[in-house]
Write an enzyme that holds these catalytic residues in place. Sequence first.
Site, PDB file in Angstrom:
ATOM      1  N   ALA A 151       9.359 -26.511 -15.924  1.00  0.00           N
ATOM      2  CA  ALA A 151       9.263 -26.827 -14.493  1.00  0.00           C
ATOM      3  C   ALA A 151       9.379 -28.327 -14.269  1.00  0.00           C
ATOM      4  CB  ALA A 151       7.935 -26.315 -13.927  1.00  0.00           C
ATOM      5  N   ASP A 152       9.861 -28.683 -13.096  1.00  0.00           N
ATOM      6  CA  ASP A 152       9.941 -30.082 -12.697  1.00  0.00           C
ATOM      7  C   ASP A 152       9.720 -30.159 -11.192  1.00  0.00           C
ATOM      8  OD1 ASP A 152      10.662 -32.813 -13.861  1.00  0.00           O
ATOM      9  OD2 ASP A 152      11.831 -32.742 -12.005  1.00  0.00           O
ATOM     10  N   THR A 153       8.892 -31.109 -10.763  1.00  0.00           N
ATOM     11  CA  THR A 153       8.530 -31.252  -9.352  1.00  0.00           C
ATOM     12  C   THR A 153       8.908 -32.632  -8.845  1.00  0.00           C
ATOM     13  OG1 THR A 153       6.682 -29.734  -9.664  1.00  0.00           O
ATOM     14  CG2 THR A 153       6.602 -31.123  -7.705  1.00  0.00           C
ATOM     15  N   LYS A 166      14.309 -28.690 -19.645  1.00  0.00           N
ATOM     16  CA  LYS A 166      12.987 -28.638 -20.276  1.00  0.00           C
ATOM     17  C   LYS A 166      12.763 -27.295 -20.949  1.00  0.00           C
ATOM     18  CE  LYS A 166      10.509 -31.855 -17.248  1.00  0.00           C
ATOM     19  NZ  LYS A 166       9.411 -31.986 -16.284  1.00  0.00           N
ATOM     20  N   GLY A 187      11.439 -26.997  -9.385  1.00  0.00           N
ATOM     21  CA  GLY A 187      12.394 -26.125 -10.051  1.00  0.00           C
ATOM     22  C   GLY A 187      11.679 -25.473 -11.220  1.00  0.00           C
TER      23      GLY A 187
END
Length: 160
Positions: A31-33, A13, A68
């Site tokens: 970010a990635d959750t 991303k 992340g």
Amino acid sequence: MPAEAVMLLSMKKCAASAKYFANEKKIVIGADTVVVFENEILTKPKDSEDAFAMLRKLSGRIHSVMTGVSIMRTSDAKCETFYEKTDVKFKDLTDEEIRAYIKTGEPLDKAGSYGIQGIGSLFIEKIDGDYFNVVGLPVCKLCEKLKNEFDINIILEGQE
């Protein structure tokens, strides 16, 4: 493996966004959750039945939320990637509570089928870690990385 997955997704991303600022001096954050239960990544539910199954799984149990985060400076492509993990304990839920929550629509676009910042907060018995990580961005750790790795102090930026 979930930690590696969220870091890889955050990096992708970040890199995809950074290319739009290649000739500028910018900081780009990706970010990635994800929600992780017994080493299984719980994504956004496909439908109400999927949301019900996820919430039933989480009921009365502890799961982890992992985010992340990647930070890139476009002027020299310096990139730092990390993850944050927060453990969340759900109270025991009745089928009636789960169905009522699903009717609100809130869980249908959330990883793990709940939002801690909304009505889903009523299900949270305890958290161990960063609340903002569960919302989707570990703000404290992000600010520390910006300060230590990129010499950007968010607190002091507004004072200059």
